[in-house]
Scaffold this active site. Structure first.
Site, PDB file in Angstrom:
ATOM      1  N   CYS A 316      29.656  20.964  52.647  1.00 20.50           N
ATOM      2  CA  CYS A 316      28.732  19.918  53.119  1.00 20.50           C
ATOM      3  C   CYS A 316      28.276  20.256  54.542  1.00 20.50           C
ATOM      4  CB  CYS A 316      29.445  18.557  53.076  1.00 20.50           C
ATOM      5  SG  CYS A 316      28.540  17.210  53.838  1.00 20.50           S
ATOM      6  N   TRP A 319      25.824  23.089  54.507  1.00 20.41           N
ATOM      7  CA  TRP A 319      24.490  22.646  54.053  1.00 20.41           C
ATOM      8  C   TRP A 319      23.644  22.195  55.255  1.00 20.41           C
ATOM      9  CZ3 TRP A 319      21.914  17.920  54.338  1.00 20.41           C
ATOM     10  CH2 TRP A 319      20.755  17.813  53.564  1.00 20.41           C
ATOM     11  N   HIS A 320      24.312  21.604  56.250  1.00 23.44           N
ATOM     12  CA  HIS A 320      23.577  21.104  57.409  1.00 23.44           C
ATOM     13  C   HIS A 320      22.999  22.237  58.260  1.00 23.44           C
ATOM     14  CE1 HIS A 320      25.570  17.311  56.417  1.00 23.44           C
ATOM     15  NE2 HIS A 320      24.616  16.739  57.100  1.00 23.44           N
ATOM     16  N   GLY A 321      23.628  23.381  58.215  1.00 28.55           N
ATOM     17  CA  GLY A 321      23.119  24.505  58.995  1.00 28.55           C
ATOM     18  C   GLY A 321      24.019  25.717  58.848  1.00 28.55           C
TER      19      GLY A 321
END
Lengths: 382, 76
Positions: A316, A319-321
């Site tokens: 997770c 996924w943000h960066g």
């Protein structure tokens, strides 16, 4: 998203959109406008959206014809995931491998700098994975390509979500005509105003006041650092919740009901509840397509209670960066979720403890503890 | 089906044998089990009733009571 172009497009489109008698044609118009909007923001993203949507739509048909076969589903998911890896993570992967100097010789080199991250790719890939998997699970059937392209590109939710599910979107898009009603318009504008206030007034002002501390943290003491972190915690919430309000509100102007993304997350009394209230569309996605499948690999307590939350949340974070600090932020939350499970199992075995946790003071303490935990976690994220 | 689910929930998640639950007992919103337990329930339902319930259908809302669980299971 908050731009003259975005709102100008909405104002220009709104009346003609509602004058069109059939939803099918409205969807085509909204789809074309969405693609045009994406093109004006990032021409590369347009081709990625069209290519990925065509691929996923075809794979969806294949999966729908043979839901018991694993290969079309795996191929579809790997296909869209491959695009995300190439565009978003190849540079990170190369940098990580380069730092492991002993291994670098064994891996091929790429000219990573030439690969530009197309806008919205993280969102579209997660939407397509849920689409393909939901078809495999029999929760949704492929519909019309135009509707799917609109689902993939709808400009009101393209840049910052929510990660809507096709299962919820399809019945709306397939209506003969979404009835026009002033309540939707009122509600839409109200959410946009709320969203603008959260983003432009609260979040941006907090950012304005805390920026000097972040720019020169050594000039300020630990306490000011903590205040800046608290400020960031509030800023990121109001910023993102504001964007979500605008996305939900503008979608509602066109009659589409998009899922909620935030529900007072900082008032959650546990980390588990926090993730049911924070970026709900993402946390639901992580739960459904990562947490559950990962949990199915083994029934061993250590795996279910520790490794699954940590791995799911690390992904997770990723996924943000494409950076280690995002992964560490995810691991922080994974450890929190794991600790919460252990705490729950202790509570179940101890009657007195279970009784104490039902008191009001415990609830407020839990909210405060949880907020502190989440706020400290933003240090990794930022 | 209801009895088997109640038996499993009591054995697996409730350490207190004195707790009485029926098909309408609020299990998640009542704080008796946490949402992480839903994974075990999915595995149990598949093993016991031969039905694989997709994760999006197993939520804190749709699996809050045994009656709701049975309704969801019967859809598959």
């Amino acid at each position: 998203m908050i731009s003259i172009k975005f709102f100008g497009l909405i104002i220009l489109l709104l009346v003609p959109y509602w004058l069109i008698p059939k939803q099918k044609i409205r969807n085509v118009v909204l789809g074309i406008v969405s693609l045009f909007y994406i093109y004006t923001l990032d021409a590369n993203a347009l081709w990625v959206v069209v290519a990925l949507s065509s691929f996923s739509y075809l794979m969806g048909i294949l999966i729908g014809k043979n839901p018991n076969q694993k290969i079309p589903h795996i191929a579809g998911v790997l296909g869209v995931l491959g695009a995300l890896i190439v565009f978003k993570y190849l540079g990170f992967l190369e940098a990580t491998l380069s730092s492991l100097s002993g291994l670098i010789g064994a891996f091929p080199r790429f000219n990573i700098k030439d690969i530009i991250l197309p806008l919205g790719i993280s969102y579209i890939v997660f939407k397509h994975i849920s689409y393909l998997t939901d078809i495999k699970w029999g929760l949704v059937k492929p519909g019309r390509f135009g509707d799917f392209l609109l689902y993939s590109s709808l400009f009101t939710i393209f840049v910052a979500g929510p990660i809507e599910r096709f299962e919820r979107f399809k019945p709306q898009a397939e209506q003969h005509r979404i009835p026009f009603c002033w309540t939707n318009i009122d509600y839409g504008f109200m959410r946009i105003v709320f969203g603008m206030f959260k983003k432009l007034v609260i979040a941006d002002w907090i950012g304005y006041f805390t920026a000097p501390i972040w720019q020169n943290p050594h000039q300020y003491g630990v306490w000011m650092g903590l205040i800046a972190l608290l400020g960031y915690s509030l800023q990121i919430y109001f910023d993102f919740a504001g964007y979500s309000d605008i996305a939900i509100g503008t979608s509602r102007l066109f009659g589409f009901k998009i899922m909620e993304n935030f529900a007072n997350p900082y008032l959650a009394p546990s980390i588990s509840q926090f993730w049911r209230r924070w970026h709900i569309s993402l946390s639901d996605w992580i739960r459904d397509y990562l947490f559950f499948p990962l949990s199915g690999f083994s029934t061993k307590k250590m795996w279910v209670m520790f490794f699954v939350p940590v791995i799911a949340m690390a992904l997770c974070g990723l996924w943000h960066g494409a950076a280690w600090h995002f992964i560490l932020w995810g691991v922080w939350h994974g450890i929190g979720l794991s600790a919460y499970q252990i705490w729950n199992s202790i509570k179940r075995k101890n009657k007195q403890l279970a009784k104490a946790t039902k008191a009001n003071w415990y609830y407020y303490l839990a909210v405060l503890t949880n907020f502190s935990f989440v706020t400290l976690g933003w240090w990794w994220f930022r | 089906m209801e009895e088997k689910l109640i038996e499993f929930i009591k054995d697996e998640f409730l350490d207190d044998p004195d707790i009485v639950i029926d098909i309408d007992t609020k299990l998640i919103s009542g704080g008796m089990i946490d949402s992480f337990s839903l994974v075990s329930l999915q595995t149990f339902i598949e093993a016991e009733f031969g039905k694989k319930i997709p994760a999006p259908r197993i939520t804190a809302q749709s699996f809050d009571t045994v009656r709701q669980m049975v309704q969801v299971i019967n859809q598959f």
